[in-house]
Design a protein around this motif. Structure first.
Motif, short mmCIF file in Angstrom:
data_model
loop_
_atom_site.label_atom_id
_atom_site.label_comp_id
_atom_site.label_asym_id
_atom_site.label_seq_id
_atom_site.Cartn_x
_atom_site.Cartn_y
_atom_site.Cartn_z
N ARG A 106 0.82 -1.21 0.00
CA ARG A 106 0.00 0.00 0.00
C ARG A 106 0.86 1.27 0.00
NH1 ARG A 106 -0.76 3.65 3.45
NH2 ARG A 106 -2.88 4.28 3.01
N GLY A 107 1.99 1.23 0.73
CA GLY A 107 2.87 2.41 0.77
C GLY A 107 3.43 2.70 -0.61
N GLU A 108 3.83 1.64 -1.30
CA GLU A 108 4.37 1.81 -2.65
C GLU A 108 3.29 2.33 -3.60
OE1 GLU A 108 6.04 -1.73 -4.37
OE2 GLU A 108 6.95 -0.61 -6.03
N LEU A 109 2.06 1.82 -3.41
CA LEU A 109 0.98 2.26 -4.29
C LEU A 109 0.60 3.72 -4.00
CD1 LEU A 109 -0.77 1.39 -6.62
CD2 LEU A 109 -2.46 0.52 -5.02
N PHE A 110 0.72 4.14 -2.75
CA PHE A 110 0.52 5.55 -2.43
C PHE A 110 1.49 6.40 -3.26
CE2 PHE A 110 1.94 9.31 -0.05
CZ PHE A 110 0.75 10.01 0.03
N TYR A 111 2.75 5.96 -3.27
CA TYR A 111 3.75 6.65 -4.10
C TYR A 111 3.36 6.61 -5.58
CZ TYR A 111 7.42 5.50 -7.52
OH TYR A 111 8.12 5.34 -8.68
N TYR A 112 3.08 5.41 -6.09
CA TYR A 112 2.93 5.27 -7.54
C TYR A 112 1.68 5.97 -8.06
CZ TYR A 112 2.55 3.37 -12.22
OH TYR A 112 2.42 3.26 -13.58
N MET A 113 0.55 5.76 -7.39
CA MET A 113 -0.70 6.35 -7.88
C MET A 113 -0.58 7.88 -7.89
SD MET A 113 -3.90 7.62 -7.76
CE MET A 113 -4.21 7.93 -6.03
N HIS A 114 0.00 8.44 -6.83
CA HIS A 114 0.14 9.90 -6.79
C HIS A 114 1.24 10.39 -7.73
CE1 HIS A 114 -2.35 9.30 -3.14
NE2 HIS A 114 -2.80 10.50 -3.40
N GLN A 115 2.28 9.59 -7.94
CA GLN A 115 3.31 9.97 -8.91
C GLN A 115 2.69 10.07 -10.31
OE1 GLN A 115 4.77 7.85 -11.56
NE2 GLN A 115 6.16 9.51 -12.14
N GLN A 116 1.81 9.13 -10.61
CA GLN A 116 1.16 9.15 -11.92
C GLN A 116 0.20 10.34 -12.06
OE1 GLN A 116 1.17 6.75 -14.90
NE2 GLN A 116 3.20 7.01 -14.03
N ILE A 117 -0.43 10.73 -10.97
CA ILE A 117 -1.28 11.93 -11.01
C ILE A 117 -0.42 13.15 -11.36
CG2 ILE A 117 -2.55 13.57 -9.57
CD1 ILE A 117 -3.86 11.23 -8.15
N VAL A 118 0.72 13.27 -10.70
CA VAL A 118 1.59 14.43 -10.97
C VAL A 118 2.10 14.36 -12.41
CG1 VAL A 118 3.71 15.63 -10.31
CG2 VAL A 118 2.22 14.70 -8.53
N ALA A 119 2.49 13.18 -12.88
CA ALA A 119 2.97 13.03 -14.25
C ALA A 119 1.88 13.42 -15.25
CB ALA A 119 3.43 11.59 -14.50
N ARG A 120 0.67 12.97 -14.99
CA ARG A 120 -0.44 13.29 -15.88
C ARG A 120 -0.73 14.79 -15.87
NH1 ARG A 120 -3.93 9.94 -18.23
NH2 ARG A 120 -3.12 7.83 -18.35
#
Ligand code: CUO
Length: 677
Positions: A217-231
């Motif tokens: 879940r911690g990694e997904l917190f990073y990844y999902m929000h990283q993708q939001i910023v990238a988008r």
């Protein structure tokens, strides 16, 4: 909410038969019969409620019925966790129903809906129960406040059949004098905000450990929000805006103002605005039992950065724990957020959540004006505000700092021996090869569930969103081995040029690659395997109907029931493709087939199982995250030495092509409205 939360929309005319003396709050007892008649008119379904001994809700009820509720405020969070525990602790469904009905008339409605939603998502006996979209329960979190007066007018004068949708203009929160307004269509998109709310329901940071502790879940917190910023950055480049700047110095004025123009129907207030140039302050609010200084944020960040550079953190018992190549990011995610499974909250604090709070209370840090938090204080509304992205760019930067310390992927780790991609292309009906088409699309949502008015019936709001023409990927892959082999196809896209129109450096571009799709394939041992895949199948999106409508069709078997409610989490399909530009925005499409041996997770695979459509962003219920690689692979780490460009990064199992995203400024009329009218 005026509609009973438990009752599917098809059976709207329903009342709860509450036993004995416990009907609504006591004050309304004298008019109980009258109310019963009014709301019980045309009743088709009566839901009996068991008489049970009710739990103590006094702590939960310390938050007033007419206050706003923020998950980011620790006291509110504790109340949320307490109520979730109460709901989760009910032994049978009937007891759960009884306590929910009891709580509904006593507890703050925002807090109630949050806790009830988390419980419904996690109780084994409510797996098939549908959550109505939050846009219907609390439309005030999504649409212009002025709309509700008009909706009341419409409903009180006209019969249901004669009502017309009330149009919400695309530009209602600002004008183009404010540069940031160019990407308001992204920030204020209903589907994006619903996804974010739903994601935080599936991955609450505070509740019982059994709910919080999900695989990676911690990694997904990073990844999902990283993708939001990238988008968001991709979208900004399409609109001739520079990439979002991190919020580095907490004492600097925040350039980006935001005036949400949302009402809180429950609290009868406007959501607070933030003028351009606002400054953050130390927070000291008796009312929220909340006190912290900006220096605390500084200190926590310094400690987090120190841990990253040392490559280890110190846990609650004072022991060193290494931030390993694969597990480090998960520890960091939980620690930075911070979730209750943070490895050491005393030492590393509550950095991300308190950042939300400090920003959300910039206008009234000591409660002298009796104001509550702004949109940044609620996951249902936070993504509307430009500062959300500045804050999450800051958060992402910490994760990238850690990623930069990791060993680079070697060609052997990236390659898939014997597998070669010989061609990739995109086809969109009616468009040239490798061309994507975007335009505006209107849609209607029903506001009536979230409003208490008479006479009743549906009232629709019509809003305008970005959309794209459906398209198809065609990928040609050679397998020179003797056997059939499996692989994972990973599709990403990034802008080709930077703000100045120069080709992007790979070390910058890798952070802008947005995931479009990920799925497993079997490759025959032949020269050319042709893989075709529809854009609607994307591993990050859910269909429009899922985002906005109650699902009328009930799932038919247990397996479907089990995963049903994960369906609400997922990037909205209409926002899969960035806007592009009228002249055609040039992007690079990247496709890779990776070696299944390093991808496979026992009992879990991307997109497999019902309602696992958005498995890349949301995971799959009760299963492990369906991809063994680090999230964001292969772009999550610095490139190996000598790689300066995307071309140099490629191994034979990867391919890149240019695509043009062409935006057409026409507005498409609403598609057929839902069958619930
Ligand atoms: Cu989703 Cu800051 O984590 O909003």
């Amino acid at each position: 909410p005026s509609e009973p939360f438990f009752v599917p929309k098809g059976d709207r005319k329903a009342v709860f038969d509450v036993p004995n003396n416990d009907f609504l709050v006591e004050r309304f007892r004298p008019v109980a019969d009258e109310l019963g008649t009014r709301f019980g008119e045309d009743t088709q379904v009566r839901v009996p409620v068991r008489n049970i001994s009710f739990p103590d809700l006094s702590f939960v009820m310390e938050l007033g019925r007419r206050d706003n509720f923020s998950l980011f405020i620790p006291r509110h969070r504790e109340m949320g966790s307490r109520l979730i525990d109460i709901f989760m602790g009910m032994r049978t469904f009937d007891d759960f129903l009884a306590v929910s009905v009891y709580a509904r008339d006593r507890v703050n409605p925002y807090l109630f809906v949050y806790a009830l939603s988390v419980a419904i998502l996690h109780r084994p006996d409510t797996k098939g129960l549908q959550l109505p979209p939050l846009t219907e329960i609390f439309p005030e979190k999504y649409v212009d406040g002025g709309l509700f007066e008009r909706a009341r007018e419409e409903s009180s004068i006209l019969s249901e059949g004669a009502r017309v949708p009330i149009e919400i203009p695309l530009d209602y929160t600002a004008t183009d004098l404010e540069e940031e307004h160019r990407v308001a269509y992204f920030r204020e998109d209903l589907g994006i905000n619903l996804h974010h709310w739903h994601w935080h329901l599936v991955y609450p940071f505070s509740a019982n450990r059994t709910i919080v502790e999900k695989d990676r879940r911690g990694e997904l917190f990073y990844y999902m929000h990283q993708q939001i910023v990238a988008r968001y950055n991709f979208e900004r480049l399409c609109n001739r805006l520079g990439r979002v700047k991190r919020l580095l110095n907490f004492r600097d004025p925040i350039e980006e103002g935001y005036f949400p123009k949302l009402d809180t129907l429950v609290a009868s207030r406007n959501w607070a605005s933030r003028h351009s140039g606002a400054k953050l302050s130390d927070i000291s609010r008796e009312v929220d039992q909340l006190r912290f200084d900006l220096q605390d944020l500084d200190r926590w960040r310094d400690r987090i950065i120190e841990a990253i550079h040392l490559g280890r953190v110190i846990n609650n018992r004072g022991e060193n724990v290494d931030l390993t190549e694969t597990g480090g990011i998960d520890i960091l995610g939980n620690m930075v957020e911070a979730s209750i499974i943070s490895i050491n909250q005393n030492l590393y604090g509550d950095f991300h959540n308190f950042g939300h709070v400090a920003i959300a209370l910039a206008h009234d840090p000591d409660h002298r004006h009796l104001e509550t938090f702004s949109v940044m204080g609620d996951p249902a509304t936070a993504m509307r505000d430009p500062v959300f992205y500045r804050w999450h760019a800051t958060i992402d930067d910490l994760f990238q700092m850690h990623k930069r310390t990791l060993p680079r992927y070697t060609p052997a780790q990236l390659d898939y021996q014997g597998i070669r991609i010989s061609n990739i292309e995109i086809t969109t009906t009616g468009a040239g090869k490798n061309e994507l088409r975007t335009f505006w699309q209107q849609n209607d949502i029903d506001l009536s569930r979230g409003m208490d008015f008479a006479p009743r019936g549906s009232v629709f709001a019509r809003f305008t969103q970005l959309a794209h023409a459906p398209f198809q990927y065609k990928i040609t892959v050679e397998n020179s081995g003797n056997e059939r082999r499996m692989g994972t196809v990973r599709i990403f896209m990034a802008p080709k040029f930077d703000e100045r129109g120069l080709p992007m450096l790979f070390r910058d571009q890798r952070l802008l690659f947005i995931e479009l799709d990920k799925f497993q394939v079997t490759l025959n041992n032949s020269r050319s395997n042709t893989i075709t895949r529809d854009s609607s199948k994307s591993s990050i999106t859910i269909p429009f109907e899922r985002t906005f409508r109650d699902l009328e069709a009930r799932p038919t078997n247990q397996g479907e029931l089990a995963a049903f409610n994960y369906c609400g989490c997922g990037w909205p399909e209409h926002m899969l493709v960035p806007k592009g530009s009228q002249e055609g925005f040039i992007a690079q499409l990247f496709v890779m087939v990776s070696n299944i041996a390093d991808d496979r997770v026992d009992g879990s695979a991307p997109g497999q199982g019902t309602c696992s459509e958005s498995s890349s962003f949301c995971g799959i219920r009760d299963k492990r995250y369906p991809d063994k690689r680090s999230m964001g692979f292969p772009f999550d780490r610095m490139p190996r030495t000598g790689v300066e460009t995307l071309q140099q990064f490629l191994t034979p199992n990867m391919a890149v092509t240019d695509v043009r995203i062409v935006f057409n400024n026409r507005v498409q009329a609403p598609r057929a409205v839902s069958n619930t009218i």
